[in-house]
Design an enzyme around this catalytic site. Structure first.
Site: not given
Length: 467
Positions: A266, A269, A297, A332, A350, A373
């Site tokens: 993590e 990431w 969208w 998360n 987004w 996102w």
């Protein structure tokens, strides 16, 4: 010995701060300065106020005064250097586009005066240019990137906390109160105050608590939002109240204890997100996968507002959005559920979700927020396919099976049985009545049926592929 300037950004700490260590190594007095980042969201500004309050006290205890300024760094830093006679400026390396531009402007302003501008690796584990593919390119997929990071290794040398910092008296600055970082009317920060202890000491206490036990169950507990199974270090690491290098080595020292490798991944990431922002300056606004620029969208302001307020009628989504509003943080697993619901079931861009998180997250990190996102929306690097659509009811039933998390943040549903709390619209009328739930009144019906939202999302994706 000539003075040195220490320009602090997202490295608000004394322990393992390479820029501070380098400034002290010159042997002369040090002037620490922080210049306000005007682009911060509201929750981040709240955190910054308390973090700087504690950092000012830490510097003062060791003999130096932290100077606060507001304005253009390319003007302020050279002015302070001239005022103090400093011949060197030390700062952490920055990866955000605006700060990179600011660094170049400061460097250009200092160079004619023979003042060195030295940037140090402080806010990340690796410099982006260090972790490259075998052909010398940047990684676009997380797993090989993480493997390369593990192979490269994180340097183990840490800078100790200085016992004394020789300061420069008489340099004026702003007051924290004058910056008005805290909310006034209404004061929405009660939940933040109850949830967090910003500052370096709070960061180390949080790490100690996490490594004492939760890290050993991290691989599984991190997915259960009702449990204290995550590190909750993200705001501390974002503001640099604790060194990511120190966090890495404290965790790695536990060896093969369960959960440790998952936690280290993590942290990587976050590194991968920094790597992506380094490659894509417009990560916050433009999809990495260019074809998604033409995605069809929807426009639906009432649906966006319902999502922001935690009034969508989907309990696990509403619980997550309310946790975010109350505490400045969201679990998360629930972030993924809430984000998927926005971009897929509601078909909203987004970028709207990214902007809301930017304003309401204490740790609003430009790289990690935007990269995450884009991952959910299917348009980023190594992203989940757009057609992979979370069913929020099934997610709630799997990761909040007793409804403990929903009950905490959606108390109007608290008396519903476990089997009904994730989908109250499916509960028999007598169950709703007994639980004091009146759909459409005490709690909303879903603003879109999950089947309808899924079908519309898949239709939009099919239209994009048809182009």
């Amino acid at each position: 010995m000539k003075p040195a300037l220490l320009w602090l950004r997202n490295d608000l700490r004394l322990h393992d701060n390479p820029a501070l260590a380098a400034a002290l190594a010159g042997g002369g007095p040090v002037l620490p300065v922080y210049i306000l980042d005007e682009q911060m969201g509201a929750a981040s500004r709240w955190w910054l106020h308390h973090s700087l309050t504690r950092l000012q006290a830490d510097f003062a205890q060791r003999g130096a005064a932290l100077v606060l300024r507001r304005g253009d760094p390319a003007r302020i830093i050279p002015e302070l250097a001239a005022q103090t006679g400093a011949t060197a400026v030390h700062a952490a390396r920055s990866f955000e586009p605006a700060l990179r531009d600011s660094d170049r402007a400061v460097d250009a302003a200092l160079r004619p005066h023979n003042i060195g501008f030295h940037r140090h690796l402080s806010t990340s584990l690796f410099a982006p240019e260090r972790i490259q593919t075998k052909t010398g390119g940047a990684y676009g997929v997380y797993t090989p990137f993480a493997n390369a990071c593990f192979s490269a290794g994180v340097p183990e040398t840490l800078c100790p906390t200085p016992a004394h910092i020789p300061g420069l008296p008489g340099i004026s600055g702003d007051t924290l109160a004058g910056w008005s970082l805290l909310p006034k009317k209404p004061d929405w920060a009660a939940g933040l105050r109850a949830s967090w202890t910003p500052g370096e000491a709070g960061a180390h206490a949080r790490l100690d608590e996490f490594l004492a036990k939760p890290v050993r169950e991290y691989a599984t507990a991190r997915d259960i939002p009702a449990l204290p199974g995550t590190s909750r270090l993200s705001p501390h690491v974002h503001f640099g109240e604790i060194s990511p290098r120190f966090v890495w080595h404290r965790a790695a020292a536990l060896g093969d204890a369960p959960g440790v490798k998952t936690f280290l991944k993590e942290l990587l990431w976050r590194e991968f997100s920094i790597n992506l922002l380094w490659q894509h300056r417009d990560l916050r606004t433009r999809p990495i996968r260019a074809e998604f620029a033409g995605f069809p969208w929807a426009e639906n302001a009432p649906a966006l507002r319902a999502w922001q307020r935690g009034q969508t009628g989907i309990p696990i989504v509403d619980a997550g959005m309310r946790e975010l509003w109350q505490t400045g943080w969201m679990h998360n697993r629930v972030r993924m559920i809430c984000a998927s619901y926005l971009v897929k079931h509601l078909l909203l861009p987004w970028q709207l979700g990214e902007a809301w998180f930017w304003d309401t997250l204490c740790e609003a990190d430009e790289a990690a927020n935007a990269a995450s996102w884009q991952w959910v929306a299917g348009c980023g690097a190594d992203a989940a396919p757009y057609f992979r659509i979370f069913n929020p009811v099934l997610q709630g039933q799997k990761f909040d099976p007793t409804g403990a998390y929903v009950r905490r943040y959606v108390p109007e549903l608290a008396r519903l049985p476990d089997r009904d709390i994730q989908s109250p619209w499916e509960a028999p009328p007598q169950i709703l009545l007994g639980a004091g739930v009146k759909l459409g009144s005490s709690y909303p019906y879903p603003i879109v049926s999950l089947a309808e939202g899924r079908a519309r999302a898949l239709g939009a994706y099919a239209a994009l592929r048809g182009k």
